[in-house]
Write a protein that holds these residues in place. Structure first.
Motif, mmCIF file in Angstrom:
data_model
loop_
_atom_site.group_PDB
_atom_site.id
_atom_site.type_symbol
_atom_site.label_atom_id
_atom_site.label_comp_id
_atom_site.label_asym_id
_atom_site.label_seq_id
_atom_site.Cartn_x
_atom_site.Cartn_y
_atom_site.Cartn_z
ATOM 1 N N HIS A 108 58.915 82.479 43.578
ATOM 2 C CA HIS A 108 58.310 81.459 42.788
ATOM 3 C C HIS A 108 59.246 80.054 43.413
ATOM 4 C CE1 HIS A 108 62.366 82.208 41.306
ATOM 5 N NE2 HIS A 108 62.748 80.988 40.576
ATOM 6 N N PHE A 117 48.217 84.556 33.090
ATOM 7 C CA PHE A 117 46.856 84.027 33.937
ATOM 8 C C PHE A 117 46.000 84.250 34.255
ATOM 9 C CE2 PHE A 117 49.514 87.865 36.449
ATOM 10 C CZ PHE A 117 50.801 88.839 34.920
ATOM 11 N N PRO A 177 51.019 93.546 38.060
ATOM 12 C CA PRO A 177 50.657 92.524 38.872
ATOM 13 C C PRO A 177 52.319 93.158 39.301
ATOM 14 C CG PRO A 177 50.203 92.132 36.548
ATOM 15 C CD PRO A 177 50.286 94.366 36.765
ATOM 16 N N SER A 234 60.072 78.039 33.477
ATOM 17 C CA SER A 234 61.272 79.176 32.737
ATOM 18 C C SER A 234 62.442 79.005 31.822
ATOM 19 C CB SER A 234 61.595 78.794 34.219
ATOM 20 O OG SER A 234 62.467 80.529 34.662
ATOM 21 N N GLY A 235 63.111 79.423 31.596
ATOM 22 C CA GLY A 235 64.331 79.934 30.294
ATOM 23 C C GLY A 235 64.076 80.180 29.609
ATOM 24 N N ILE A 240 48.767 88.141 27.498
ATOM 25 C CA ILE A 240 50.356 89.246 27.059
ATOM 26 C C ILE A 240 49.597 88.945 25.272
ATOM 27 C CG2 ILE A 240 50.775 86.767 26.226
ATOM 28 C CD1 ILE A 240 53.677 87.660 26.824
ATOM 29 N N ILE A 281 56.694 87.470 20.324
ATOM 30 C CA ILE A 281 56.039 86.910 20.926
ATOM 31 C C ILE A 281 54.566 87.636 19.843
ATOM 32 C CG2 ILE A 281 53.983 86.089 22.718
ATOM 33 C CD1 ILE A 281 55.957 85.270 24.659
ATOM 34 N N PHE A 328 56.379 94.645 36.060
ATOM 35 C CA PHE A 328 55.288 95.937 35.793
ATOM 36 C C PHE A 328 55.157 97.490 35.753
ATOM 37 C CE2 PHE A 328 52.655 92.365 33.739
ATOM 38 C CZ PHE A 328 53.376 91.083 34.329
ATOM 39 N N GLU A 370 62.197 86.471 37.486
ATOM 40 C CA GLU A 370 60.861 87.816 37.713
ATOM 41 C C GLU A 370 60.983 89.418 36.436
ATOM 42 O OE1 GLU A 370 62.555 89.646 41.179
ATOM 43 O OE2 GLU A 370 60.655 91.416 41.335
ATOM 44 N N TYR A 380 50.964 93.406 27.245
ATOM 45 C CA TYR A 380 50.092 93.101 28.190
ATOM 46 C C TYR A 380 48.915 93.561 28.410
ATOM 47 C CZ TYR A 380 52.597 89.268 30.266
ATOM 48 O OH TYR A 380 53.423 87.879 30.507
ATOM 49 N N LEU A 435 55.321 78.139 34.972
ATOM 50 C CA LEU A 435 56.011 78.343 33.925
ATOM 51 C C LEU A 435 57.163 77.772 33.409
ATOM 52 C CD1 LEU A 435 56.402 81.109 32.124
ATOM 53 C CD2 LEU A 435 57.645 82.114 33.862
ATOM 54 N N TYR A 472 55.649 90.240 40.742
ATOM 55 C CA TYR A 472 56.756 88.930 41.689
ATOM 56 C C TYR A 472 56.249 89.097 43.232
ATOM 57 C CZ TYR A 472 59.872 85.976 42.083
ATOM 58 O OH TYR A 472 60.397 84.639 42.955
ATOM 59 N N TYR A 495 47.643 85.843 41.687
ATOM 60 C CA TYR A 495 47.774 84.460 40.178
ATOM 61 C C TYR A 495 48.679 83.980 40.695
ATOM 62 C CZ TYR A 495 45.419 87.838 37.976
ATOM 63 O OH TYR A 495 44.025 89.345 38.075
ATOM 64 N N TYR A 518 55.168 80.135 40.150
ATOM 65 C CA TYR A 518 55.054 81.609 40.109
ATOM 66 C C TYR A 518 53.762 82.201 40.983
ATOM 67 C CZ TYR A 518 59.719 82.199 37.063
ATOM 68 O OH TYR A 518 60.669 81.489 35.910
ATOM 69 N N TYR A 571 52.737 86.158 41.763
ATOM 70 C CA TYR A 571 52.177 86.824 41.166
ATOM 71 C C TYR A 571 50.781 87.765 41.821
ATOM 72 C CZ TYR A 571 56.015 88.065 37.752
ATOM 73 O OH TYR A 571 56.981 87.642 36.607
ATOM 74 N N TYR A 593 57.923 94.005 27.491
ATOM 75 C CA TYR A 593 56.592 92.987 26.839
ATOM 76 C C TYR A 593 55.233 94.238 27.113
ATOM 77 C CZ TYR A 593 59.023 89.028 29.107
ATOM 78 O OH TYR A 593 60.111 88.302 29.477
ATOM 79 N N TYR A 615 59.093 84.273 27.473
ATOM 80 C CA TYR A 615 58.731 84.084 29.088
ATOM 81 C C TYR A 615 57.245 84.803 28.915
ATOM 82 C CZ TYR A 615 58.428 85.912 34.259
ATOM 83 O OH TYR A 615 58.470 85.524 35.149
ATOM 84 N N LYS A 616 56.172 83.760 29.079
ATOM 85 C CA LYS A 616 55.447 84.315 28.550
ATOM 86 C C LYS A 616 54.076 83.710 29.889
ATOM 87 C CE LYS A 616 52.427 81.869 25.786
ATOM 88 N NZ LYS A 616 51.945 81.540 24.043
ATOM 89 N N LEU A 617 53.910 84.503 30.680
ATOM 90 C CA LEU A 617 52.293 84.158 31.722
ATOM 91 C C LEU A 617 51.347 84.918 31.410
ATOM 92 C CD1 LEU A 617 54.106 87.200 34.260
ATOM 93 C CD2 LEU A 617 54.511 84.745 34.574
ATOM 94 N N LEU A 638 44.437 88.537 32.423
ATOM 95 C CA LEU A 638 45.833 90.561 32.009
ATOM 96 C C LEU A 638 45.842 89.007 31.179
ATOM 97 C CD1 LEU A 638 47.143 90.645 35.069
ATOM 98 C CD2 LEU A 638 47.647 91.590 32.756
ATOM 99 N N GLY A 650 66.576 84.344 29.070
ATOM 100 C CA GLY A 650 66.790 83.235 29.576
ATOM 101 C C GLY A 650 66.636 82.868 31.128
ATOM 102 N N GLN A 651 65.802 83.632 32.835
ATOM 103 C CA GLN A 651 65.882 82.860 33.101
ATOM 104 C C GLN A 651 64.496 83.275 33.458
ATOM 105 O OE1 GLN A 651 68.307 85.599 35.559
ATOM 106 N NE2 GLN A 651 69.782 85.993 34.958
ATOM 107 N N GLY A 652 63.461 84.259 33.447
ATOM 108 C CA GLY A 652 62.441 84.373 33.037
ATOM 109 C C GLY A 652 62.088 84.177 35.379
#
Lengths: 113, 112
Positions: B49, B102, B44, B93-94, A45, A56, A104, A101, A35, B91, B46, B87, B34, B36, A33, B98-100, A43, A97-99
């Motif tokens: 969560h 903030f 950031p 998940s999956g 994306i 995205i 960065f 962690e 950001y 989210l 983690y 923060y 989540y 962060y 990603y 995966y768009k955090l 912050l 598929g897990q999202g």
């Protein structure tokens, strides 16, 4: 060993120039990603890539073009830099598929003068 | 488009527990909470969560209310190095989206 590394850490350039920021991750993640953190510290994306494929694109100007030569790298190229592009840019990676962690990088502080 | 509300700032004494609240009243059943944090001039990081149950790891504990409309991040023994913006993010998940998102976060200042 740095998990997500960005270069350069600082970048000062003049308006109208073209510049690139490089990002590499050694975590074996498929998803990467970009950001942007502006002067107000928000912050947001910009892009995400999964296995070199764009997933995205958050209405970022066409002057910004991410390039993923392989799944461990996601570079950000910016054409015709403007004053408003000044910000800190963060690269990140995660497993798809897990999202669970996202890791960065330390950020690249871009200053356009 | 953050779905969470956090106090803008909090103070905590070094060695004491820091309890950071977060409201997420519009959370839906499959959305995770989540946390962060961002230490000054760093990327950031983690923390933790959870979905429904309380969670604990080496960094913190996450307490989620039964109705899931709010949660609290607990740093059991805050140190000066815990000073950061925290923060809370909701989210789904999956998948590869995966768009955090903030929000403004909470600036936690740990005082000696």
């Amino acid at each position: 060993d740095t998990a997500v590394s960005q270069t350069p850490k600082y970048l000062v350039t003049q308006m109208g120039n073209d510049k690139s920021i490089k990002c590499e991750q050694n975590l074996g993640h498929d998803t990467m990603y970009w950001y942007k953190q502006d002067s107000k510290k928000f912050l947001k994306i910009m892009f995400s890539y999964n296995n070199k494929e764009l997933i995205i694109n958050e209405t970022v100007p066409n002057r910004f073009s991410p390039k993923s030569p392989d799944k461990a790298h996601l570079n950000l190229h910016i054409n015709s830099l403007e004053l408003g592009d000044s910000a800190v840019y963060f690269c990140a990676s995660s497993l798809p598929g897990q999202g669970i962690e996202a890791f960065f990088g330390q950020g690249t502080r871009l200053t356009v003068v | 488009d953050a779905k969470t509300t956090q106090p803008p700032s909090m103070d905590c004494a070094e060695g004491r527990a820091a309890n950071l609240p977060c409201n997420h009243s519009t959370i839906s059943g499959n959305e995770y909470v989540y946390w962060y944090r961002q230490i000054h001039s760093q990327g950031p990081q983690y923390i933790i969560h959870g979905l429904k149950n309380n969670e604990t790891n080496e960094m913190a504990s996450l307490i989620i209310t039964e109705d899931r409309k709010s949660s609290t991040l607990i740093l059991p023994h805050a140190t000066l190095r815990d000073t950061a913006v925290y923060y809370c993010i909701v989210l789904n998940s999956g998948g590869s989206n995966y768009k955090l998102t903030f929000g403004k976060g909470t600036l936690l200042t740990v005082n000696p």
